[in-house]
Design a protein around this motif. Sequence first.
Motif, PDB file in Angstrom:
ATOM      1  N   GLY A 514       1.609  -0.493 -19.392  1.00 17.46           N
ATOM      2  CA  GLY A 514       0.503  -1.436 -19.499  1.00 17.46           C
ATOM      3  C   GLY A 514      -0.657  -1.173 -18.566  1.00 17.46           C
ATOM      4  N   GLN A 515      -0.542  -0.156 -17.692  1.00 17.01           N
ATOM      5  CA  GLN A 515      -1.614   0.180 -16.758  1.00 17.01           C
ATOM      6  C   GLN A 515      -2.390   1.404 -17.263  1.00 17.01           C
ATOM      7  N   LEU A 516      -3.686   1.420 -17.011  1.00 13.00           N
ATOM      8  CA  LEU A 516      -4.514   2.567 -17.384  1.00 13.00           C
ATOM      9  C   LEU A 516      -4.204   3.733 -16.453  1.00 13.00           C
ATOM     10  N   TRP A 538      -7.601  -6.937 -27.503  1.00 11.73           N
ATOM     11  CA  TRP A 538      -8.549  -5.829 -27.391  1.00 11.73           C
ATOM     12  C   TRP A 538      -9.014  -5.671 -25.940  1.00 11.73           C
ATOM     13  N   HIS A 539      -8.999  -4.419 -25.469  1.00 17.19           N
ATOM     14  CA  HIS A 539      -9.507  -4.091 -24.135  1.00 17.19           C
ATOM     15  C   HIS A 539     -10.373  -2.840 -24.221  1.00 17.19           C
ATOM     16  N   ASP A 554     -12.166  10.655  -6.671  1.00 11.32           N
ATOM     17  CA  ASP A 554     -13.562  10.324  -6.971  1.00 11.32           C
ATOM     18  C   ASP A 554     -13.736   9.750  -8.371  1.00 11.32           C
ATOM     19  N   ASN A 555     -12.793  10.038  -9.270  1.00 10.09           N
ATOM     20  CA  ASN A 555     -12.918   9.570 -10.649  1.00 10.09           C
ATOM     21  C   ASN A 555     -12.925   8.048 -10.698  1.00 10.09           C
ATOM     22  N   LEU A 556     -13.701   7.523 -11.637  1.00 10.96           N
ATOM     23  CA  LEU A 556     -13.864   6.078 -11.769  1.00 10.96           C
ATOM     24  C   LEU A 556     -13.117   5.592 -13.004  1.00 10.96           C
ATOM     25  N   LEU A 557     -12.322   4.543 -12.848  1.00  9.84           N
ATOM     26  CA  LEU A 557     -11.578   3.938 -13.953  1.00  9.84           C
ATOM     27  C   LEU A 557     -12.079   2.513 -14.167  1.00  9.84           C
ATOM     28  N   TYR A 558     -12.414   2.195 -15.416  1.00 11.66           N
ATOM     29  CA  TYR A 558     -12.933   0.876 -15.762  1.00 11.66           C
ATOM     30  C   TYR A 558     -12.025   0.214 -16.789  1.00 11.66           C
ATOM     31  N   VAL A 559     -11.838  -1.081 -16.643  1.00 13.86           N
ATOM     32  CA  VAL A 559     -11.163  -1.901 -17.649  1.00 13.86           C
ATOM     33  C   VAL A 559     -12.031  -3.121 -17.915  1.00 13.86           C
ATOM     34  N   ASP A 560     -12.396  -3.305 -19.176  1.00 15.44           N
ATOM     35  CA  ASP A 560     -13.233  -4.440 -19.592  1.00 15.44           C
ATOM     36  C   ASP A 560     -14.491  -4.564 -18.735  1.00 15.44           C
ATOM     37  N   GLY A 561     -15.144  -3.417 -18.518  1.00 12.43           N
ATOM     38  CA  GLY A 561     -16.420  -3.383 -17.818  1.00 12.43           C
ATOM     39  C   GLY A 561     -16.332  -3.451 -16.309  1.00 12.43           C
ATOM     40  N   LYS A 562     -15.121  -3.580 -15.756  1.00 17.20           N
ATOM     41  CA  LYS A 562     -14.961  -3.711 -14.308  1.00 17.20           C
ATOM     42  C   LYS A 562     -14.381  -2.428 -13.714  1.00 17.20           C
TER      43      LYS A 562
END
Length: 647
Positions: A514-516, A538-539, A554-562
Amino acid sequence: MKRNTLTLIFTALLLSINTFAQETTPKWRFINIPDYHNAEGFTRIWNKSKDPAFKNAREERIASQMTSFREMKNAHGGELVILPGDTNGGHWYKAKYLNAFKSYPAYADYTEKDVIIESSRLCYQGLKDIVYGVGYQEFLVAVGDHELGDNPWRKNSKVVKNLPHFREGFAKVFTLDEKGNSRFTKKIGKADARPIGTKYEHTSNAIQYKNILFVTIDMFRFDGADINLGDEGTVEGDITGEHLKWFEAVLSEAQKEKSIKHIIVQSHLPIIYPVRKYASSGMLVSRHAEEKVLNLLRKYHVDLYLAGEVHMNTVTKDDKSDLIQFVGRGNDLSNLTAVDVEDNKLSLVAYHKNGDQLGTLTIDKSNTNTTVASSGLLAPISPQKIQIHWSFDKKIPANKFKFSVTGNYPNQAKDKVHFKGITSPVAYLNDGDFEYDYSLLGASSKIEKGIIDNAIRIDENSKLFVLPIGPIAKGYERTISLWLKTNADGRRIIFNSNSYWGKGQFYNISINEGQLELALKSDIYTVTTNQKINDGKWHHVAVVVPQYGATLNDNLLYVDGKLISERNTKGGNSKVNTSQANWMSIATQMKKHKSNLRETMNMQNFKGLLDDVSMWTRALNHEEIQQIYQSGLEGVSALELDKKLAQ
């Protein structure tokens, strides 16, 4: 008095018209066929046949390919052929080839160097005889990686020790005459026609043909057998020192020659990223050398930079000048590009061997500002725009999908790695800048209502993939964005960029309980800790490489715009260095993948719905990610938003 005045005016007018007529070059044409590759067969002289009437295998191959070139000449005309590298395979230093070659009695006592020089003669002379034999007047060939034994070039390896012999064999046929003298002797203004005194003096050259200056560059820098220059080992895509000074001198002198109306530079390696790729190692001019080379091309108003290597067509307009980079395909003449030349215009048309017109490009210099008109696969891509956009709203029937490489629906026998077990394949359109060829192919999936029009439902039996490579590669910036809906547990692959050719890095997106999750290798990954996006809702998720050379941390991870900062990471200081030869797939793992994710990561395929899968070859900022999320909630796709923002 009036009569004399009129006579003088009339005489001056005639002289003016005559001078104009003398200075105007009639329209003419040349043909561009990078990565021909098919000349390798001319070296295979050791083949035997049970048929007593059997003719020399080399002669048969030459006759067959001469027929193909004659058909090209009859269909498309032209008077000059340009080939930006890779005429052959070139593995002439390997034991298997050496043993087979030396099994032929005449070559039994040949040294390794002798075999390479003789193979060069058989290969290159065969191709040269064909080109001139069907009526072309000039043949300009650049060195490619296969003319140098093929990449990579590891320190003190056999291929590296033979690099001088590969260059010597190439030069003996293509740039030297029968007496061993260079055929490139006419100076461009005060500049020599080749970089005399450098190791590239017989593989880089400049020649004026009618109203074009053609500059051919050996872009494979080599400083020594024990000096590593980058990922490819002792060779990298670069031009330095006296070689670079010569290149600039030629371009500078060309500005003074009124008879030169266009400057075209060819080398094997693309400069401007990204480019479409198919069945290629995807080597480019080295990142640190890009701006240096581009700045020279800009400074001296080069019109067209021709390259190959990647086996697909891509046009890019430089964002700081009128320079056009055209990376073409010419493999076995399956594609070719005809270029019509006028004093103020270059008109390119790309064709498939089956006669289909793949695209057009016109560079018009008749006014103060150069204008570019284009269509099809020769429409310039924008590195800033979406390259991949699978909305799943447009399904293409198999009988209407034509892959530009093959000229028809992909050959399922040739691409059996992908198509194994698929009886009724479908195609979902890519309407991003990488266009039609990057449509998503596969089976065992179905279309349902999504968050933005249609979505695709995937289960563990689904297969969804593209046939070309990339566009992501090495440490370049990128953004991948998509919507998902699932309630599946476990570790499940969503976006897979595994390779068939080596165990280098991938750049994979998955859900881990369940985690990105983002992974570069089975033991290099980062996963969010407090998201739980397998809740059946939906996500929106996005991952971003913010700059070239970024680490996993350095990579950026976003979930639902955050932006998600709470992550568990292993190998976080590892730099992103995605394999150049990566094949994109959605929720698909194949046996031929070099990294077995099922075994090393306990990875299963994604189950659920996906929508609006998008990819950029730039780093989107925080505000842009938020806009994509908010727009998606309102039923607006990332592509629609991208178009609005570009206006």
